[in-house]
Design a protein around this motif. Sequence first.
Motif, short mmCIF file in Angstrom:
data_model
loop_
_atom_site.label_atom_id
_atom_site.label_comp_id
_atom_site.label_asym_id
_atom_site.label_seq_id
_atom_site.Cartn_x
_atom_site.Cartn_y
_atom_site.Cartn_z
N LEU A 1 -3.97 1.58 0.22
CA LEU A 1 -5.37 1.37 0.59
C LEU A 1 -5.77 -0.09 0.64
N PHE A 2 -5.02 -0.98 -0.03
CA PHE A 2 -5.47 -2.37 -0.17
C PHE A 2 -4.45 -3.38 0.36
N GLY A 3 -3.25 -3.42 -0.22
CA GLY A 3 -2.23 -4.33 0.26
C GLY A 3 -2.18 -5.66 -0.45
N PRO A 4 -1.12 -6.45 -0.19
CA PRO A 4 -0.86 -7.69 -0.93
C PRO A 4 -1.95 -8.75 -0.80
N ASP A 5 -2.67 -8.77 0.31
CA ASP A 5 -3.70 -9.80 0.49
C ASP A 5 -5.03 -9.44 -0.16
N SER A 6 -5.10 -8.28 -0.77
CA SER A 6 -6.37 -7.81 -1.33
C SER A 6 -6.65 -8.44 -2.70
N VAL A 7 -7.92 -8.52 -3.02
CA VAL A 7 -8.30 -8.95 -4.37
C VAL A 7 -7.92 -7.86 -5.37
N SER A 8 -7.91 -6.62 -4.93
CA SER A 8 -7.56 -5.51 -5.83
C SER A 8 -6.14 -5.67 -6.37
N TRP A 9 -5.20 -6.01 -5.50
CA TRP A 9 -3.82 -6.23 -5.98
C TRP A 9 -3.78 -7.40 -6.94
N TYR B 1 -1.97 0.68 -6.07
CA TYR B 1 -0.65 0.27 -5.61
C TYR B 1 0.15 1.36 -4.90
N GLY B 2 -0.30 2.59 -4.95
CA GLY B 2 0.45 3.65 -4.31
C GLY B 2 0.32 3.62 -2.80
N THR B 3 1.11 4.43 -2.13
CA THR B 3 0.95 4.58 -0.69
C THR B 3 -0.37 5.29 -0.40
N THR B 4 -0.77 5.27 0.83
CA THR B 4 -2.02 5.95 1.21
C THR B 4 -1.94 7.43 0.85
N GLU B 5 -0.80 8.05 1.13
CA GLU B 5 -0.64 9.47 0.84
C GLU B 5 -0.71 9.73 -0.66
N GLN B 6 -0.08 8.87 -1.46
CA GLN B 6 -0.10 9.04 -2.92
C GLN B 6 -1.53 8.90 -3.46
N ASP C 1 7.42 -0.02 -6.82
CA ASP C 1 7.59 0.49 -5.46
C ASP C 1 6.71 -0.28 -4.48
N ALA C 2 5.50 -0.62 -4.91
CA ALA C 2 4.60 -1.38 -4.05
C ALA C 2 5.18 -2.76 -3.74
N MET C 3 5.76 -3.40 -4.76
CA MET C 3 6.37 -4.71 -4.54
C MET C 3 7.56 -4.61 -3.59
N ARG C 4 8.34 -3.54 -3.70
CA ARG C 4 9.49 -3.36 -2.80
C ARG C 4 9.03 -3.18 -1.36
#
Length: 278
Positions: free
Chosen positions: A7-15, A70-75, A261-264
């Motif tokens: 939902l957010f990704g590496p460029d997000s403030v959430s991460w 950090y999960g996938t969208t589906e997760q 997994d998110a980092m990978r």
Amino acid sequence: MTGDLGLFGPDSVSWRVHREPVLWLAGLRALYLQALHPRAVAGVVQNSDIRRDCWARLMRTAEYVGTVVYGTTEQAERAGRRVRGIHARLRGRDPRTGEEFRVDDPDLLRWVHVTEVESFVSTARRARLGLTDDDVDQYYAEQVRAAELVGLDPASVPSSAADVAAFYDDVRPRLALTAEARDVAKFLTVPPIPNRLILPIGRTAWLGVATTAFALLPRWARRLYRLPGFPTTDLAASLAVVSLRRVSNALPVREGPIYRDAMRRAEQLGTAPQPAAR
């Protein structure tokens, strides 16, 4: 799912915010704050035995937040469906009026969401993560997607610092230190610690952590708990959380599988963020 950054990704403030180990302190702060809403705390107390499964409950909540961030969208969507399904079955009874209410009432869901995300970002800021005002606003805007997962209309969710401040101003007259809130706060401060946790945590250490989390509350919330809202308390809490961040970042913290997994996935796309400072 290989290229799905969630939902957010590496460029997000959430991460950026949630990769900090000290953020577990924010989760405890949120629980103290949430307990001040009479219906919210009644819904928890009447539908669960927090004295028996408090640690499992905390771990499930931490896993849920990690999955959403950090999960996938589906997760993340699957986790949201599971939470919505649980909430849809639960009812509570207002301790003051006797009226029955749904646990998934939008007002309650919004209270829990706002207190949670405000606790995360305010604690991160006081831990000196270097967040700007724009970063804070972006974090709130990003977290609207998390609010949607639990069933909230995104248009009804505060999406900036100004919105959050206005939300608190609106809800504060309905907050109170009920008997349930007092019991929950006491329990959070002095919980039963399983034997396997006594050595790594320690009862004295937990008391210090809980006291710091409580001191991070807004002054008006501390006053509702019948404790002083002195500015010196704010300063002491900020210094304490900075120290705890340094200690947490110096420890060999083991990231969970969802984070790894998110980092990978990010590395595969060449967008992996820099690791958090240790």
